[in-house]
Design a protein around this motif. Structure first.
Motif, PDB file in Angstrom:
ATOM      1  N   TRP A 177      -2.817  13.655   0.839  1.00 40.40           N
ATOM      2  CA  TRP A 177      -3.642  13.154   1.933  1.00 40.40           C
ATOM      3  C   TRP A 177      -4.835  12.333   1.427  1.00 40.40           C
ATOM      4  O   TRP A 177      -5.319  11.443   2.126  1.00 40.40           O
ATOM      5  N   ILE A 178      -5.269  12.608   0.188  1.00 44.78           N
ATOM      6  CA  ILE A 178      -6.390  11.840  -0.367  1.00 44.78           C
ATOM      7  C   ILE A 178      -5.963  10.398  -0.637  1.00 44.78           C
ATOM      8  O   ILE A 178      -6.628   9.435  -0.232  1.00 44.78           O
ATOM      9  N   SER A 179      -4.842  10.235  -1.346  1.00 48.83           N
ATOM     10  CA  SER A 179      -4.350   8.882  -1.622  1.00 48.83           C
ATOM     11  C   SER A 179      -3.959   8.176  -0.325  1.00 48.83           C
ATOM     12  O   SER A 179      -4.168   6.957  -0.180  1.00 48.83           O
ATOM     13  N   ALA A 180      -3.409   8.932   0.645  1.00 51.75           N
ATOM     14  CA  ALA A 180      -3.029   8.338   1.932  1.00 51.75           C
ATOM     15  C   ALA A 180      -4.253   7.797   2.659  1.00 51.75           C
ATOM     16  O   ALA A 180      -4.245   6.666   3.179  1.00 51.75           O
ATOM     17  N   SER A 181      -5.321   8.564   2.676  1.00 48.72           N
ATOM     18  CA  SER A 181      -6.544   8.130   3.354  1.00 48.72           C
ATOM     19  C   SER A 181      -7.162   6.927   2.653  1.00 48.72           C
ATOM     20  O   SER A 181      -7.699   6.016   3.309  1.00 48.72           O
TER      21      SER A 181
ATOM     22  N   LEU B   7       0.835  -1.213   0.000  1.00 47.53           N
ATOM     23  CA  LEU B   7       0.000   0.000   0.000  1.00 47.53           C
ATOM     24  C   LEU B   7       0.865   1.256   0.000  1.00 47.53           C
ATOM     25  O   LEU B   7       0.540   2.249  -0.671  1.00 47.53           O
ATOM     26  N   TYR B   8       1.979   1.214   0.735  1.00 42.54           N
ATOM     27  CA  TYR B   8       2.903   2.363   0.721  1.00 42.54           C
ATOM     28  C   TYR B   8       3.491   2.566  -0.672  1.00 42.54           C
ATOM     29  O   TYR B   8       3.487   3.682  -1.213  1.00 42.54           O
ATOM     30  N   LEU B   9       3.976   1.475  -1.282  1.00 44.32           N
ATOM     31  CA  LEU B   9       4.552   1.585  -2.624  1.00 44.32           C
ATOM     32  C   LEU B   9       3.489   1.976  -3.648  1.00 44.32           C
ATOM     33  O   LEU B   9       3.759   2.748  -4.578  1.00 44.32           O
ATOM     34  N   GLY B  10       2.270   1.464  -3.450  1.00 43.13           N
ATOM     35  CA  GLY B  10       1.182   1.825  -4.353  1.00 43.13           C
ATOM     36  C   GLY B  10       0.866   3.307  -4.305  1.00 43.13           C
ATOM     37  O   GLY B  10       0.583   3.929  -5.343  1.00 43.13           O
ATOM     38  N   GLN B  11       0.922   3.874  -3.119  1.00 45.03           N
ATOM     39  CA  GLN B  11       0.680   5.324  -3.016  1.00 45.03           C
ATOM     40  C   GLN B  11       1.763   6.107  -3.752  1.00 45.03           C
ATOM     41  O   GLN B  11       1.477   7.108  -4.418  1.00 45.03           O
ATOM     42  N   GLN B  12       3.012   5.660  -3.633  1.00 38.29           N
ATOM     43  CA  GLN B  12       4.105   6.356  -4.321  1.00 38.29           C
ATOM     44  C   GLN B  12       3.904   6.337  -5.837  1.00 38.29           C
ATOM     45  O   GLN B  12       4.107   7.349  -6.519  1.00 38.29           O
ATOM     46  N   LEU B  13       3.480   5.192  -6.380  1.00 43.80           N
ATOM     47  CA  LEU B  13       3.216   5.094  -7.825  1.00 43.80           C
ATOM     48  C   LEU B  13       2.010   5.940  -8.217  1.00 43.80           C
ATOM     49  O   LEU B  13       2.006   6.593  -9.267  1.00 43.80           O
ATOM     50  N   LEU B  14       0.981   5.937  -7.376  1.00 42.44           N
ATOM     51  CA  LEU B  14      -0.228   6.705  -7.662  1.00 42.44           C
ATOM     52  C   LEU B  14       0.062   8.195  -7.719  1.00 42.44           C
ATOM     53  O   LEU B  14      -0.443   8.915  -8.600  1.00 42.44           O
TER      54      LEU B  14
ATOM     55  N   VAL C  79      -1.067  10.389 -10.866  1.00 39.15           N
ATOM     56  CA  VAL C  79      -2.295  11.154 -10.666  1.00 39.15           C
ATOM     57  C   VAL C  79      -1.983  12.382  -9.823  1.00 39.15           C
ATOM     58  O   VAL C  79      -1.323  12.269  -8.788  1.00 39.15           O
ATOM     59  N   ASN C  80      -2.464  13.502 -10.246  1.00 38.29           N
ATOM     60  CA  ASN C  80      -2.171  14.752  -9.538  1.00 38.29           C
ATOM     61  C   ASN C  80      -3.184  14.975  -8.405  1.00 38.29           C
ATOM     62  O   ASN C  80      -3.977  15.912  -8.413  1.00 38.29           O
ATOM     63  N   TRP C  81      -3.137  14.087  -7.411  1.00 40.47           N
ATOM     64  CA  TRP C  81      -4.016  14.196  -6.260  1.00 40.47           C
ATOM     65  C   TRP C  81      -3.248  14.811  -5.086  1.00 40.47           C
ATOM     66  O   TRP C  81      -2.019  14.738  -5.022  1.00 40.47           O
ATOM     67  N   ALA C  82      -4.000  15.375  -4.179  1.00 44.66           N
ATOM     68  CA  ALA C  82      -3.396  15.804  -2.917  1.00 44.66           C
ATOM     69  C   ALA C  82      -2.929  14.553  -2.173  1.00 44.66           C
ATOM     70  O   ALA C  82      -3.665  13.555  -2.105  1.00 44.66           O
TER      71      ALA C  82
END
Length: 494
Positions: free
Chosen positions: A464-468, A448-455, A459-462
């Motif tokens: 905290w959104i991908s983290a949540s 999940l941590y690595l997935g957030q880094q790729l995301l 994707v130009n998201w804030a």
């Protein structure tokens, strides 16, 4: 589950006191650094760098030895307690007399010929802390977590208040009202020594608060019991010493092994040490868990379902640790503001250090096998091999990979110790740990941590959104897995 809930509640009490205490201690850093020079603050740093090593040798592992033998057959709880306490007191009296005898030579050797009292202050603080460890162990064994936490917090509060008085209020009173009776007692030449005095008075107050545990016992010294405790506890000294090597050696070697000039090496050391602080949430939880779990493991050892409970404890421990891992790594854009801009270049080591602390916590859980089977010598071998691996990997990796290499060495050291402890535990004290589930949760958290880094790259998201989102996925999957397990267990029981 009621047993595990009790362990969780006590861990929470120890954890809150540790967090509060650590926060108050952090308040002292700006207080001291704003009022003393870097060289003077270096005096405090040097002395307290010795504390970890001396605390191991002044206690001789008898804190754990007391837990092991307090519930043994034909051994009274007071006998085990007083035997451990008398031995630790005698060791520390001998240590004090030895320092007193050699201080005239020791202080100049440490470049404190003008302030030999610094050595004496620090010696008494170490002695009081070492002796107090046994009454604190008794509180833990008797499940008096609130009193334990209360005494710890009182000690820290007294230290902070006295430091404010000695460092700010008293010097101001001395300069503005020199004829006042209190001003006449102030001695500017003591300088940074007032930091030691504040700690010393706080330690004395701690002793007063622990007086019920120190006095309300049946005194006695069982020689046969002492011999058994000695054989059991002595390897714990080696385990404690190698543990300090595993934790501290990398930071010591960075200064000497990085291939830059001394100034750059010190900058790299500062960045790494500051980023190490971001793993503090994991460290605090593990420390709190240790306080609660060690007496729990020993007191529950004779129950028929002990090994089942130990397996469940490890599983839930990993679940919570991975929650902390994701909390810090997914929301690193928030946590980075705890560091100055010049230190944020080292944030890439934070996930590695968090995983290292996770495996340290797993090792703490798994190490119960050598404590319950009196195989502490084998436990010392595991710690020794971990220390050797730490030394070798730091020497090889630091010149090439800098503090990233040092953090990876810490991770590999703790992971290897956990694996060795698990394999030896299967032979000497087999527990049916749910290894697949534990590794699944660790892998899930890392993915999940690595997935957030790729995301974030696509994707130009804030952030905290991908983290949540990732945190919600973790909690949902864990809830589903554990609910299915609970339903399956109930069905099999029926």
């Amino acid at each position: 589950m009621s047993i595990i809930r009790k362990l969780v509640s006590q861990t929470a009490v120890y954890g809150l006191s540790s967090i509060f205490g650590r926060f108050l201690n952090y308040l002292l850093v700006p207080l001291v650094t704003y009022h003393y020079s870097a060289a003077e603050y270096g005096v405090v740093s040097e002395f307290y760098a010795y504390a970890g090593f001396f605390s191991v040798f002044l206690l001789f592992g008898f804190e754990t030895g007391y837990f092991r033998f307090r519930d043994k057959e034909n051994t009274g709880k007071d006998t085990a307690y007083s035997t451990a306490l008398i031995f630790v007191v005698l060791v520390n009296i001998g240590f004090f007399l030895a320092i007193l005898a050699i201080n005239s030579r020791l202080s100049p050797a440490l470049n404190y010929a003008d302030h030999p009292e610094y050595v004496l202050y620090f010696t008494v603080i170490l002695i009081l802390d070492a002796i107090a460890a046994i009454p604190f162990a008794r509180l833990r064994a008797e499940n008096k977590a609130l009193r334990f936490a209360g005494v710890k917090i009182c000690e820290i509060l007294i230290t902070v208040l006295l430091s404010l008085f000695f460092i700010i209020y008293w010097p101001k009173l001395y300069s503005q009202y020199p004829d006042f009776w209190l001003s006449k007692l102030y001695r500017p030449e003591i300088g940074i020594g007032y930091v030691f005095i504040a700690n010393l008075i706080a330690s004395i107050c701690k002793f007063a608060l622990l007086s019920p545990q120190l006095l309300n016992i049946r005194w006695g010294f069982d020689r046969a019991l002492f011999a058994r405790m000695w054989r059991y506890s002595l390897p714990m000294v080696f385990i404690g010493f190698t543990g300090i090597i595993d934790e501290m050696l990398g930071r010591v070697l960075l200064k000497h092994l990085l291939p830059y000039d001394l100034k750059t090496n010190m900058q790299m050391l500062g960045i790494y040490s500051a980023c190490y602080k971001l793993s503090i949430l994991m460290s605090l939880f593990i420390q709190a868990f240790r306080y609660a779990a060690e007496p729990f493991f020993f007191s529950y050892a004779d129950k028929s379902d002990a090994r089942v409970i130990y397996a469940k404890v490890l599983k839930f421990f990993v679940i919570f640790c991975m929650f902390i891992f994701l909390l810090v790594t997914l929301y690193i854009d928030f946590f980075k503001y705890f560091l100055g801009k010049d230190f944020r270049s080292g944030l890439n080591v934070v996930p590695i250090l968090l995983l290292a602390n996770l495996f340290l916590g797993i090792y703490v859980n798994l190490s119960i096998w050598y404590k319950l089977t009196d195989k502490t010598l084998l436990g010392a071998v595991v710690s020794f091999l971990g220390a050797v691996l730490t030394i070798v990997l730091n020497i090889i990796w630091i010149p090439h990979y800098g503090y990233v290499g040092s953090s990876c060495a810490t991770l590999l050291c703790y992971a290897s110790m956990a694996v060795m402890s698990y394999l030896l535990g299967r032979k000497y004290y087999p527990v049916n740990y749910d290894v697949v589930r534990v590794l699944t949760y660790i892998g899930l958290g890392v993915d999940l941590y690595l997935g957030q880094q790729l995301l974030l790259q696509k994707v130009n998201w804030a952030p905290w959104i991908s983290a949540s989102m990732m945190m919600a996925v973790y909690l949902l999957i864990v809830a589903l897995f554990e609910t299915r397990t609970r339903i399956s267990t109930k069905t099999q029981t029926v």
